[in-house]
Design a protein around this motif. Sequence first.
Motif, PDB file in Angstrom:
ATOM      1  N   VAL A  11       0.835  -1.196   0.000  1.00 46.10           N
ATOM      2  CA  VAL A  11       0.000   0.000   0.000  1.00 46.10           C
ATOM      3  C   VAL A  11       0.875   1.253   0.000  1.00 46.10           C
ATOM      4  O   VAL A  11       1.774   1.385   0.830  1.00 46.10           O
ATOM      5  N   ALA A  12       0.617   2.176  -0.950  1.00 45.67           N
ATOM      6  CA  ALA A  12       1.366   3.434  -0.969  1.00 45.67           C
ATOM      7  C   ALA A  12       0.633   4.481  -1.771  1.00 45.67           C
ATOM      8  O   ALA A  12      -0.039   4.170  -2.766  1.00 45.67           O
ATOM      9  N   SER A  13       0.771   5.730  -1.363  1.00 43.15           N
ATOM     10  CA  SER A  13       0.303   6.846  -2.175  1.00 43.15           C
ATOM     11  C   SER A  13       1.211   6.984  -3.383  1.00 43.15           C
ATOM     12  O   SER A  13       2.390   6.610  -3.346  1.00 43.15           O
ATOM     13  N   THR A  14       0.675   7.551  -4.467  1.00 40.30           N
ATOM     14  CA  THR A  14       1.509   7.774  -5.633  1.00 40.30           C
ATOM     15  C   THR A  14       2.561   8.847  -5.336  1.00 40.30           C
ATOM     16  O   THR A  14       2.478   9.570  -4.351  1.00 40.30           O
ATOM     17  N   HIS A  17       6.310   7.967  -2.376  1.00 39.94           N
ATOM     18  CA  HIS A  17       5.984   6.821  -1.524  1.00 39.94           C
ATOM     19  C   HIS A  17       5.835   5.546  -2.343  1.00 39.94           C
ATOM     20  O   HIS A  17       6.340   4.479  -1.969  1.00 39.94           O
ATOM     21  N   LEU A  18       5.145   5.645  -3.480  1.00 40.17           N
ATOM     22  CA  LEU A  18       4.984   4.471  -4.336  1.00 40.17           C
ATOM     23  C   LEU A  18       6.318   4.068  -4.950  1.00 40.17           C
ATOM     24  O   LEU A  18       6.635   2.877  -5.031  1.00 40.17           O
ATOM     25  N   TRP A  37      -1.244  -4.758  -5.105  1.00 37.83           N
ATOM     26  CA  TRP A  37      -0.899  -3.379  -4.788  1.00 37.83           C
ATOM     27  C   TRP A  37      -2.168  -2.566  -4.600  1.00 37.83           C
ATOM     28  O   TRP A  37      -3.152  -2.750  -5.315  1.00 37.83           O
ATOM     29  N   THR A  39      -3.067   1.540  -4.431  1.00 42.19           N
ATOM     30  CA  THR A  39      -2.508   2.878  -4.612  1.00 42.19           C
ATOM     31  C   THR A  39      -3.532   3.758  -5.311  1.00 42.19           C
ATOM     32  O   THR A  39      -4.700   3.383  -5.447  1.00 42.19           O
ATOM     33  N   ASN A  40      -3.101   4.934  -5.756  1.00 42.06           N
ATOM     34  CA  ASN A  40      -3.975   5.869  -6.461  1.00 42.06           C
ATOM     35  C   ASN A  40      -3.804   5.693  -7.961  1.00 42.06           C
ATOM     36  O   ASN A  40      -2.755   5.254  -8.429  1.00 42.06           O
ATOM     37  N   SER A  45       1.446   5.301 -11.438  1.00 47.63           N
ATOM     38  CA  SER A  45       1.095   3.978 -10.924  1.00 47.63           C
ATOM     39  C   SER A  45       0.792   3.003 -12.054  1.00 47.63           C
ATOM     40  O   SER A  45       1.163   1.825 -11.987  1.00 47.63           O
ATOM     41  N   SER A  59      -7.088   9.406  -4.063  1.00 49.95           N
ATOM     42  CA  SER A  59      -5.901  10.048  -3.482  1.00 49.95           C
ATOM     43  C   SER A  59      -6.237  10.597  -2.106  1.00 49.95           C
ATOM     44  O   SER A  59      -7.310  11.173  -1.886  1.00 49.95           O
ATOM     45  N   SER A  89       3.347  -0.882   3.994  1.00 52.38           N
ATOM     46  CA  SER A  89       3.125   0.441   3.425  1.00 52.38           C
ATOM     47  C   SER A  89       4.320   1.348   3.673  1.00 52.38           C
ATOM     48  O   SER A  89       4.976   1.255   4.718  1.00 52.38           O
TER      49      SER A  89
END
Length: 320
Positions: A11-14, A17-18, A37, A39-40, A45, A59, A89
């Motif tokens: 799990v990660a924000s774009t 972090h991603l 995965w 994410t946004n 991504s 987001s 994450s």
Amino acid sequence: MMSRNARTVLVASTGGHLKELHDLAPRLTLPPGPVVWVTNDSMQSRSLLAGQRVLFVPSQWPRNPPTALSNAVRAVRILRALRPEAVVSTGSGIALSFLPIGSALGAACHYIESATRVVGPSLTGSILRRVPRVRCYTQHDSWSGRGWEYSGSVFDVFRSSPRCGDERPVQRVAVVLGTWTQGFGSLVDRLLRILPEHVETMWQTGFTDVTQIDIEARPWLSPEDLAAELRRADVVVMHAGMGATLDALEAGHCPVVVPRRKAAGEQVDDHQIELAKELERRDLAVVRLPETLQWEDLVQAARRRVTVASVDAPPPFVLR
């Protein structure tokens, strides 16, 4: 309905972090089996995770309770359906929606603080440190302890060295200001003062307003286009954003890194200054402020190259 077919959820924000989680993933000691995965939905991504199994969520900007709550509801649905053994994450706010839910459902949950946090945790990290059964990791051994474990850094695989016989004149510069919502006009203004007229410049400007300046700017680039521009460039000048930093290093550049500053209204805190100092300590960047940046700094950076030290066997990042 999603079928149960994931041993691990990443799990990660774009953005940075991603990019960090993507680069660390091959080094993580994960349960064997399928990975999903979360994410946004963005150009980054879709490009970075092409061929992977991906679930998109809205987001989640920092300090945005409504989106955090709606993503927490999604986290319950997704994690109940997938029932993973592990959830990992690198943040940012999306981790607050998924890791506590994962922990409550019995998964082994791991939060890896961004390498931008050189002297201490982010707000997200400080909150998750207090969530039961969420293991927290720092990428800087200097502040490990008190609930934070050190297993390595995303920068461990990079080495910098002189070009030695491969020096070439600086004819093309790539300027990368990232996607952060605050402008970075001070760096643009300084570069316009010091760049020679003969130099060809690619300007990726994001939210920085350059409408009154006579330059050919590109606010956004696809990951493929950015990679191509970095390959063409003789030197890269950039803000101290994690995603941009990793892109430049992977393209073989020792970049000129100019951190955004809170006092100048360019960031919400000074973590970019901390990251820039860490890159300088590792000899992976030439670090300057806008007011001290000189053309000679770009020439100096162009005389160095960065290589990936352990392509086949990167050091493992152990999740305990």
